[in-house]
Design a protein around this motif. Structure first.
Motif, PDB file in Angstrom:
ATOM      1  N   UNK A   1       0.816  -1.229   0.000  1.00 53.41           N
ATOM      2  CA  UNK A   1       0.000   0.000   0.000  1.00 53.41           C
ATOM      3  C   UNK A   1       0.846   1.275   0.000  1.00 53.41           C
ATOM      4  N   UNK A   2       2.087   1.180  -0.390  1.00 53.88           N
ATOM      5  CA  UNK A   2       2.952   2.359  -0.476  1.00 53.88           C
ATOM      6  C   UNK A   2       2.604   3.181  -1.710  1.00 53.88           C
ATOM      7  N   UNK A   3       2.217   2.497  -2.769  1.00 56.74           N
ATOM      8  CA  UNK A   3       1.841   3.152  -4.012  1.00 56.74           C
ATOM      9  C   UNK A   3       0.372   2.911  -4.293  1.00 56.74           C
ATOM     10  N   UNK A   4      -0.233   3.859  -5.029  1.00 58.30           N
ATOM     11  CA  UNK A   4      -1.560   3.595  -5.561  1.00 58.30           C
ATOM     12  C   UNK A   4      -1.402   2.570  -6.669  1.00 58.30           C
ATOM     13  N   UNK A   5      -2.401   1.750  -6.831  1.00 63.87           N
ATOM     14  CA  UNK A   5      -2.338   0.704  -7.847  1.00 63.87           C
ATOM     15  C   UNK A   5      -2.237   1.326  -9.239  1.00 63.87           C
ATOM     16  N   UNK A   6      -1.292   0.824 -10.027  1.00 62.03           N
ATOM     17  CA  UNK A   6      -1.130   1.287 -11.404  1.00 62.03           C
ATOM     18  C   UNK A   6      -2.022   0.457 -12.321  1.00 62.03           C
ATOM     19  N   UNK A   7      -2.444   1.074 -13.409  1.00 60.83           N
ATOM     20  CA  UNK A   7      -3.250   0.339 -14.387  1.00 60.83           C
ATOM     21  C   UNK A   7      -2.367  -0.682 -15.098  1.00 60.83           C
ATOM     22  N   UNK A   8      -2.990  -1.721 -15.589  1.00 58.55           N
ATOM     23  CA  UNK A   8      -2.251  -2.754 -16.319  1.00 58.55           C
ATOM     24  C   UNK A   8      -1.550  -2.146 -17.529  1.00 58.55           C
ATOM     25  N   UNK A   9      -2.194  -1.184 -18.173  1.00 61.58           N
ATOM     26  CA  UNK A   9      -1.596  -0.526 -19.331  1.00 61.58           C
ATOM     27  C   UNK A   9      -0.322   0.228 -18.931  1.00 61.58           C
ATOM     28  N   UNK A  10      -0.344   0.917 -17.789  1.00 61.42           N
ATOM     29  CA  UNK A  10       0.837   1.656 -17.328  1.00 61.42           C
ATOM     30  C   UNK A  10       1.969   0.701 -16.966  1.00 61.42           C
ATOM     31  N   UNK A  11       1.639  -0.387 -16.302  1.00 67.83           N
ATOM     32  CA  UNK A  11       2.646  -1.393 -15.941  1.00 67.83           C
ATOM     33  C   UNK A  11       3.291  -1.954 -17.201  1.00 67.83           C
ATOM     34  N   UNK A  12       2.473  -2.311 -18.183  1.00 64.52           N
ATOM     35  CA  UNK A  12       2.992  -2.877 -19.435  1.00 64.52           C
ATOM     36  C   UNK A  12       3.877  -1.875 -20.160  1.00 64.52           C
ATOM     37  N   UNK A  13       3.446  -0.613 -20.197  1.00 67.28           N
ATOM     38  CA  UNK A  13       4.217   0.424 -20.884  1.00 67.28           C
ATOM     39  C   UNK A  13       5.581   0.632 -20.234  1.00 67.28           C
TER      40      UNK A  13
END
Length: 97
Positions: free
Chosen positions: A64-76
């Motif tokens: 919970x240190x970061x807000x969850x990133x979108x799958x698209x952002x992670x992939x990019x």
């Protein structure tokens, strides 16, 4: 291995901190304090300590240190960092990703 300048700088932060792998939560906080995104933290932790990506994800996502990133952002981000090639003119480096 070629390492993207952004990840290289985060790994250097970990190197200079002297924090060992046994201090997982301190490592994550240090990465966050130095502007790492969730994906950058996973990649830097993986490369620095040689921990399998699945294991690093199990540490980072529930933190919970970061807000969850979108799958698209992670992939990019993952694509950019693992396909970094400074000799390729089409591989522009934006260190502020």
């Amino acid at each position: 291995m070629l390492i993207h300048p952004r990840n290289k700088s985060l790994i250097e932060v970990l190197d200079s901190s002297g924090i060992g792998i046994e201090k997982g939560s301190k490592i994550l906080m240090l990465l966050k304090q130095n502007g790492a995104t969730q994906t950058e933290a996973i990649i830097a932790y993986h490369i620095k300590f040689g921990v399998p990506l699945d294991d690093v994800e199990k540490l980072v996502y529930p933190s919970s240190i970061w807000e969850k990133e979108s799958l698209q952002e992670i992939a990019y981000q993952t694509f950019l960092y693992f396909n970094y090639n400074p000799d390729d003119s089409d591989s522009a480096v934006n260190e502020n990703i």
